[in-house]
Design a protein around this motif. Structure first.
Motif, short mmCIF file in Angstrom:
data_model
loop_
_atom_site.label_atom_id
_atom_site.label_comp_id
_atom_site.label_asym_id
_atom_site.label_seq_id
_atom_site.Cartn_x
_atom_site.Cartn_y
_atom_site.Cartn_z
N ILE A 63 -87.98 -30.81 -117.93
CA ILE A 63 -88.91 -31.93 -117.81
C ILE A 63 -90.08 -31.70 -118.75
O ILE A 63 -90.54 -30.57 -118.92
CB ILE A 63 -89.40 -32.08 -116.36
N GLY A 64 -90.56 -32.77 -119.36
CA GLY A 64 -91.71 -32.64 -120.24
C GLY A 64 -92.93 -32.17 -119.46
O GLY A 64 -93.16 -32.61 -118.34
N ALA A 65 -93.70 -31.28 -120.05
CA ALA A 65 -94.90 -30.75 -119.40
C ALA A 65 -96.04 -30.75 -120.40
O ALA A 65 -95.85 -30.44 -121.58
CB ALA A 65 -94.64 -29.34 -118.86
N LEU A 76 -103.96 -30.10 -124.49
CA LEU A 76 -104.29 -28.69 -124.67
C LEU A 76 -103.04 -27.83 -124.86
O LEU A 76 -103.09 -26.81 -125.53
CB LEU A 76 -105.08 -28.18 -123.46
N ARG A 77 -101.96 -28.29 -124.25
CA ARG A 77 -100.72 -27.53 -124.31
C ARG A 77 -99.57 -28.45 -123.95
O ARG A 77 -99.68 -29.26 -123.02
CB ARG A 77 -100.79 -26.37 -123.32
N VAL A 78 -98.47 -28.36 -124.67
CA VAL A 78 -97.28 -29.17 -124.39
C VAL A 78 -96.06 -28.28 -124.57
O VAL A 78 -96.10 -27.27 -125.29
CB VAL A 78 -97.17 -30.40 -125.32
N ASN A 79 -94.96 -28.64 -123.91
CA ASN A 79 -93.74 -27.89 -124.12
C ASN A 79 -92.80 -28.65 -125.05
O ASN A 79 -93.08 -29.78 -125.47
CB ASN A 79 -93.07 -27.54 -122.79
N ARG A 80 -91.69 -28.03 -125.35
CA ARG A 80 -90.76 -28.61 -126.33
C ARG A 80 -90.17 -29.93 -125.84
O ARG A 80 -90.00 -30.88 -126.61
CB ARG A 80 -89.64 -27.61 -126.62
N ARG A 81 -89.89 -30.01 -124.53
CA ARG A 81 -89.30 -31.23 -123.99
C ARG A 81 -90.26 -32.40 -124.13
O ARG A 81 -89.83 -33.52 -124.42
CB ARG A 81 -88.92 -31.01 -122.52
N PHE A 82 -91.55 -32.16 -123.93
CA PHE A 82 -92.53 -33.24 -124.10
C PHE A 82 -92.55 -33.72 -125.54
O PHE A 82 -92.66 -34.91 -125.81
CB PHE A 82 -93.91 -32.76 -123.67
N SER A 83 -92.45 -32.79 -126.48
CA SER A 83 -92.38 -33.17 -127.90
C SER A 83 -91.15 -34.01 -128.18
O SER A 83 -91.20 -34.98 -128.94
CB SER A 83 -92.38 -31.92 -128.78
#
Length: 208
Positions: A63-65, A76-83
């Motif tokens: 899940i996108g985070a 401030l911070r994102v994970n690969r799924r959110f991208s």
């Protein structure tokens, strides 16, 4: 001591008294300090382990985070799924973009107002809305946001968002709704034809 010819036993007894007094004060303090150092090191190891676990869960989840500043909305911070969901690379998202930048223009005003109201009351926000991806396509997402206060006085707050791509479900629902409208329209046309036939006035002809 030698010049005044004090007995050796008296010298040793006096020395033992001084040492005992110093140990009575210094030993507990030394042991307490050593215990505190061990606790701090253990706490540091626990924090490091907890941070490592959080980072692994944050990056590997399906899940996108995203973490954002609740005041500015900046990522401030994102994970690969959110991208993947937004179509923007991580460096671009955390380089100054806000959650409003990825929200569909038609949803931005209402979404921002609802978000501010939720943060001021419960600190939790959930909505199903549209993202405008970098390539111009639209993605439907289910967003769940929680406000995380600072762990220490003066430490800035942040929000943590879980973003699930529901585009396929929304597309299927739209297709089913379109099909239902088409079936309803055709059924009404057939019914109208049947009614027109059933209630058509009878006509007769006479021969002369």
């Amino acid at each position: 001591y030698a010049t005044v010819s004090r007995p050796t036993s008296l010298i040793i007894a006096r020395w033992r008294g001084v040492v005992a007094a110093e140990l009575a004060i210094g030993l507990p303090a030394t042991l307490g300090l050593a215990g505190l150092v061990l606790l701090v090191r253990r706490g540091q190891r626990s924090l490091a382990a907890g941070e490592a676990e959080f980072r692994a869960a944050f990056e590997r989840t399906l899940i996108g985070a995203a973490q954002t500043d609740p005041e500015t909305g900046r990522f401030l911070r994102v994970n690969r799924r959110f991208s993947d969901i937004t179509g923007y690379p991580e460096a671009e998202l955390v380089g100054g973009m806000t959650f409003s930048d990825v929200t569909h223009p038609e949803d931005r005003e209402a979404d921002a107002a609802a978000f501010r109201a939720a943060m001021a009351s419960t600190g939790e926000y959930q909505a199903e809305k549209r993202y405008l991806r970098k390539d111009g396509s639209v993605a439907w997402v289910l967003v769940s946001v929680a406000l995380i206060p600072g762990s220490a006085p003066g430490e800035p707050r942040r929000t943590v968002a879980a973003v699930q791509d529901v585009t396929e479900r929304r597309t299927a629902e739209a297709r089913q709704a379109l099909l239902a409208r088409e079936v309803d329209h055709r059924a009404k046309n057939v019914l109208a034809v049947v009614q027109s036939v059933m209630f058509m006035p009878e006509t007769g002809s006479t021969l002369s």
